[in-house]
Design a protein around this motif. Structure first.
Motif, PDB file in Angstrom:
ATOM      1  N   ALA A  38       1.804  -5.726   2.638  1.00  0.00           N
ATOM      2  CA  ALA A  38       0.650  -6.339   3.307  1.00  0.00           C
ATOM      3  C   ALA A  38       0.598  -7.829   2.979  1.00  0.00           C
ATOM      4  O   ALA A  38       0.139  -8.644   3.779  1.00  0.00           O
ATOM      5  CB  ALA A  38      -0.635  -5.658   2.875  1.00  0.00           C
TER       6      ALA A  38
ATOM      7  N   VAL B 165       3.371   2.691   2.956  1.00  0.00           N
ATOM      8  CA  VAL B 165       3.601   1.674   3.996  1.00  0.00           C
ATOM      9  C   VAL B 165       4.814   0.843   3.584  1.00  0.00           C
ATOM     10  O   VAL B 165       4.863   0.322   2.469  1.00  0.00           O
ATOM     11  CB  VAL B 165       2.371   0.738   4.160  1.00  0.00           C
TER      12      VAL B 165
ATOM     13  N   PRO C 231      -4.102 -13.572  12.401  1.00  0.00           N
ATOM     14  CA  PRO C 231      -4.577 -12.470  13.237  1.00  0.00           C
ATOM     15  C   PRO C 231      -4.820 -11.219  12.405  1.00  0.00           C
ATOM     16  O   PRO C 231      -4.408 -11.144  11.250  1.00  0.00           O
ATOM     17  CB  PRO C 231      -3.426 -12.254  14.219  1.00  0.00           C
ATOM     18  N   SER C 232      -5.450 -10.233  13.014  1.00  0.00           N
ATOM     19  CA  SER C 232      -5.739  -8.976  12.334  1.00  0.00           C
ATOM     20  C   SER C 232      -4.443  -8.379  11.762  1.00  0.00           C
ATOM     21  O   SER C 232      -3.421  -8.355  12.436  1.00  0.00           O
ATOM     22  CB  SER C 232      -6.364  -8.017  13.350  1.00  0.00           C
ATOM     23  N   GLY C 233      -4.506  -7.968  10.503  1.00  0.00           N
ATOM     24  CA  GLY C 233      -3.345  -7.324   9.882  1.00  0.00           C
ATOM     25  C   GLY C 233      -2.394  -8.283   9.184  1.00  0.00           C
ATOM     26  O   GLY C 233      -1.370  -7.861   8.667  1.00  0.00           O
ATOM     27  N   CYS C 234      -2.730  -9.583   9.131  1.00  0.00           N
ATOM     28  CA  CYS C 234      -1.786 -10.555   8.556  1.00  0.00           C
ATOM     29  C   CYS C 234      -1.829 -10.575   7.030  1.00  0.00           C
ATOM     30  O   CYS C 234      -0.999 -11.220   6.395  1.00  0.00           O
ATOM     31  CB  CYS C 234      -2.055 -11.958   9.100  1.00  0.00           C
ATOM     32  N   GLY C 235      -2.821  -9.917   6.430  1.00  0.00           N
ATOM     33  CA  GLY C 235      -2.863  -9.817   4.970  1.00  0.00           C
ATOM     34  C   GLY C 235      -3.932 -10.673   4.311  1.00  0.00           C
ATOM     35  O   GLY C 235      -4.010 -10.736   3.081  1.00  0.00           O
ATOM     36  N   LYS C 236      -4.800 -11.285   5.106  1.00  0.00           N
ATOM     37  CA  LYS C 236      -5.796 -12.172   4.501  1.00  0.00           C
ATOM     38  C   LYS C 236      -6.842 -11.402   3.686  1.00  0.00           C
ATOM     39  O   LYS C 236      -7.201 -11.828   2.592  1.00  0.00           O
ATOM     40  CB  LYS C 236      -6.435 -13.102   5.551  1.00  0.00           C
ATOM     41  N   SER C 237      -7.297 -10.245   4.215  1.00  0.00           N
ATOM     42  CA  SER C 237      -8.302  -9.477   3.446  1.00  0.00           C
ATOM     43  C   SER C 237      -7.700  -8.921   2.167  1.00  0.00           C
ATOM     44  O   SER C 237      -8.365  -8.894   1.120  1.00  0.00           O
ATOM     45  CB  SER C 237      -8.855  -8.309   4.270  1.00  0.00           C
ATOM     46  N   SER C 238      -6.439  -8.474   2.250  1.00  0.00           N
ATOM     47  CA  SER C 238      -5.792  -7.960   1.029  1.00  0.00           C
ATOM     48  C   SER C 238      -5.726  -9.069  -0.022  1.00  0.00           C
ATOM     49  O   SER C 238      -5.949  -8.818  -1.215  1.00  0.00           O
ATOM     50  CB  SER C 238      -4.379  -7.464   1.345  1.00  0.00           C
TER      51      SER C 238
ATOM     52  N   TYR D 101       0.860  -1.182   0.000  1.00  0.00           N
ATOM     53  CA  TYR D 101       0.000   0.000   0.000  1.00  0.00           C
ATOM     54  C   TYR D 101       0.901   1.238   0.000  1.00  0.00           C
ATOM     55  O   TYR D 101       1.975   1.216   0.618  1.00  0.00           O
ATOM     56  CB  TYR D 101      -0.917  -0.003   1.222  1.00  0.00           C
TER      57      TYR D 101
HETATM   58  N1  LIG Z   1      -5.947   0.556   2.165  1.00  0.00           N
HETATM   59  C1  LIG Z   1      -4.868   0.365   2.927  1.00  0.00           C
HETATM   60  N2  LIG Z   1      -3.901   1.303   3.020  1.00  0.00           N
HETATM   61  C2  LIG Z   1      -2.800   1.112   3.771  1.00  0.00           C
HETATM   62  N3  LIG Z   1      -2.562  -0.006   4.486  1.00  0.00           N
HETATM   63  C3  LIG Z   1      -3.485  -0.983   4.443  1.00  0.00           C
HETATM   64  C4  LIG Z   1      -4.693  -0.856   3.667  1.00  0.00           C
HETATM   65  N4  LIG Z   1      -5.423  -1.979   3.823  1.00  0.00           N
HETATM   66  C5  LIG Z   1      -4.707  -2.781   4.643  1.00  0.00           C
HETATM   67  N5  LIG Z   1      -3.559  -2.197   5.014  1.00  0.00           N
HETATM   68  C6  LIG Z   1      -2.510  -2.756   5.887  1.00  0.00           C
HETATM   69  O1  LIG Z   1      -2.080  -3.980   5.314  1.00  0.00           O
HETATM   70  C7  LIG Z   1      -1.854  -4.955   6.302  1.00  0.00           C
HETATM   71  C8  LIG Z   1      -2.715  -6.184   6.028  1.00  0.00           C
HETATM   72  O2  LIG Z   1      -4.076  -5.812   6.165  1.00  0.00           O
HETATM   73  P1  LIG Z   1      -5.277  -6.785   5.825  1.00  0.00           P
HETATM   74  O3  LIG Z   1      -6.563  -6.025   6.026  1.00  0.00           O
HETATM   75  O4  LIG Z   1      -5.059  -7.440   4.515  1.00  0.00           O
HETATM   76  O5  LIG Z   1      -5.096  -7.867   6.960  1.00  0.00           O
HETATM   77  P2  LIG Z   1      -6.185  -8.793   7.645  1.00  0.00           P
HETATM   78  O6  LIG Z   1      -5.441  -9.958   8.138  1.00  0.00           O
HETATM   79  O7  LIG Z   1      -7.301  -9.049   6.736  1.00  0.00           O
HETATM   80  O8  LIG Z   1      -6.661  -7.926   8.868  1.00  0.00           O
HETATM   81  P3  LIG Z   1      -8.169  -7.583   9.318  1.00  0.00           P
HETATM   82  O9  LIG Z   1      -8.774  -8.876   9.745  1.00  0.00           O
HETATM   83  O10 LIG Z   1      -7.949  -6.633  10.467  1.00  0.00           O
HETATM   84  O11 LIG Z   1      -8.808  -6.960   8.115  1.00  0.00           O
HETATM   85  C9  LIG Z   1      -2.155  -4.289   7.640  1.00  0.00           C
HETATM   86  O12 LIG Z   1      -0.953  -3.852   8.193  1.00  0.00           O
HETATM   87  C10 LIG Z   1      -3.041  -3.134   7.256  1.00  0.00           C
HETATM   88  O13 LIG Z   1      -2.878  -2.062   8.149  1.00  0.00           O
END
Ligand SMILES: Nc1ncnc2c1ncn2[C@@H]1O[C@H](COP(=O)(O)OP(=O)(O)OP(=O)(O)O)[C@@H](O)[C@H]1O
Length: 367
Positions: A20, A16, A39-46, A13
């Motif tokens: 991600a 950053v 866990p939250s922030g591990c990159g699964k949603s990305s 991103y």
């Molecule tokens: N649009 C964005 N801009 C900048 N950083 C981002 C963006 N979206 C996600 N991130 C960062 O990328 C990393 C991975 O985020 P992501 O949402 O993919 O993880 P996640 O495991 O799905 O977490 P969650 O369950 O909290 O959504 C995190 O550090 C997050 O802060």
């Protein structure tokens, strides 16, 4: 019928430093349900958003079968998504919500009606087909959103934390139902969740991620039996594995510092640990430890806490060496063990996991 391939996929991103998602290589097989867990922030949603076309890749490629899709618009990928908040149209009926993607694609009325009726029947929603969706339970709303996904006959369904807004009973019911529907239809699916119980119950295989890096991909059983590293070992299994400092102790054994004595381990694991000669983290799952009342020098620990849950008792043990570590134990309940009891501890050799203390990798993994 689709095989999904992530090939060296990286997501950065703007602004950053840490990616991600970093160099992800992962395959979701035809008709498979693959869970992205971490866990939250591990990159699964990305990762999920890149598959859906809602985020661009920084590097790498995603293929559906052999077709590269990273430059295709979301609408051209024939993907359905099921979100945690259901994303239904509140003013429409159950039937209209499910039919919506077909109407939007110009499917003729007769065909659409047949497919919607099938989906309603499959999901047990026929009786409420003409009710408005507002006021329905969370479980019913999520079933409607799954119906809307299935009716399109997508190449891939992406489930984004689909159970997180539901309460206990509905969660358990719907996770069984999602798995049944997914298998009945044989549609390739990727599930994003931070809940290991959900991933274990629903997925054929689990991909555990941490800080954007894939840690292990395996069946739930294999991941439980042979976690690749300390992180995965802690993440899979509830309550988490006890992680104890130790070292190799000759043929077939390791020395556990907290207990001040050796424990037998599987010959293969012991021989690898011995050959490397490094300090170890020794993993023992609470449910694999057995205890017996003991006296004097044979006692390993004192019971400091007991929580009874009827069929199981959770215990906390304090080692008699004085080591500052709590040992969690799960035993069949109700037991007659009480706080203050002195106990000895044992575990089957093949249940002892060995990790390198520096790299935290399972010693059975290649260095
Ligand atoms: N649009 C964005 N801009 C900048 N950083 C981002 C963006 N979206 C996600 N991130 C960062 O990328 C990393 C991975 O985020 P992501 O949402 O993919 O993880 P996640 O495991 O799905 O977490 P969650 O369950 O909290 O959504 C995190 O550090 C997050 O802060």
């Amino acid at each position: 019928m689709t095989v999904v391939r992530f090939e060296a996929v990286t997501k950065r991103y703007p602004g950053v430093d840490m990616p991600a998602v970093a160099d992800l290589n992962l395959v979701c097989g035809d008709g498979e349900m693959l869970a992205l867990l971490g866990p939250s922030g591990c990159g699964k949603s990305s990762t999920l958003k890149m598959a859906a076309g809602l985020e661009e890749l920084s590097e790498g490629e995603i293929r559906f079968d052999d077709e590269p899709v990273s430059r295709l618009d979301p609408g051209a990928r024939n993907i359905a998504m099921v979100f945690e908040d259901y994303s239904l149209y509140p003013r429409m009926t159950v039937r209209e919500n499910i039919a919506f993607p077909l109407a939007a694609r110009g499917v003729d009325r007769e065909t659409a009606k047949g497919r919607v009726d099938d989906a309603l029947a499959l999901l047990g929603l026929t009786g409420m087909a003409d009710r408005p969706v507002t006021g329905l339970s969370g479980g019913a709303m999520q079933r409607i959103s799954i119906g809307r996904a299935l009716v399109r006959d997508p190449r891939l369904i992406l489930f984004d934390e689909p159970l997180s807004h539901l309460d206990g009973d509905q969660r358990v019911q719907l996770r069984t139902e999602i798995k049944r529907l997914q298998k009945t239809r044989g549609v390739t699916s990727i599930l994003v969740t931070h809940d290991q119980t959900e991933a274990t119950a629903m997925a054929d295989r689990i991909a555990v991620m941490r800080h954007g890096v894939l840690q292990q991909v395996d069946t739930p059983e294999a991941m439980y039996e042979r976690p690749a590293n300390v992180f995965v070992a802690n993440f899979i299994g509830e309550p988490p594995m006890n992680m104890l400092a130790g070292r190799p102790a000759g043929a077939g054994a390791v020395h556990v510092e907290a207990f001040g004595r050796a424990f037998a381990v599987s010959p293969l694991r012991a021989s690898i640990a011995n050959a490397r000669g490094q300090d170890l983290i020794i993993g023992m799952r609470p449910e694999h430890l057995a205890i017996a009342r003991a006296e004097g020098a044979t006692a390993d620990a004192v019971v400091s806490y007991r929580e009874s849950r009827g069929d199981a008792d959770s215990l906390v043990l304090e080692p008699r060496t004085g080591a500052d570590v709590d040992i969690l134990v799960e035993i069949a309940g109700p037991s007659d063990i009480r706080p203050g009891d002195l106990v000895s501890v044992s575990i089957a050799p093949e249940r002892v996991h060995l990790f390198d203390r520096v790299s935290e990798r399972n010693v059975e993994q290649r260095p």
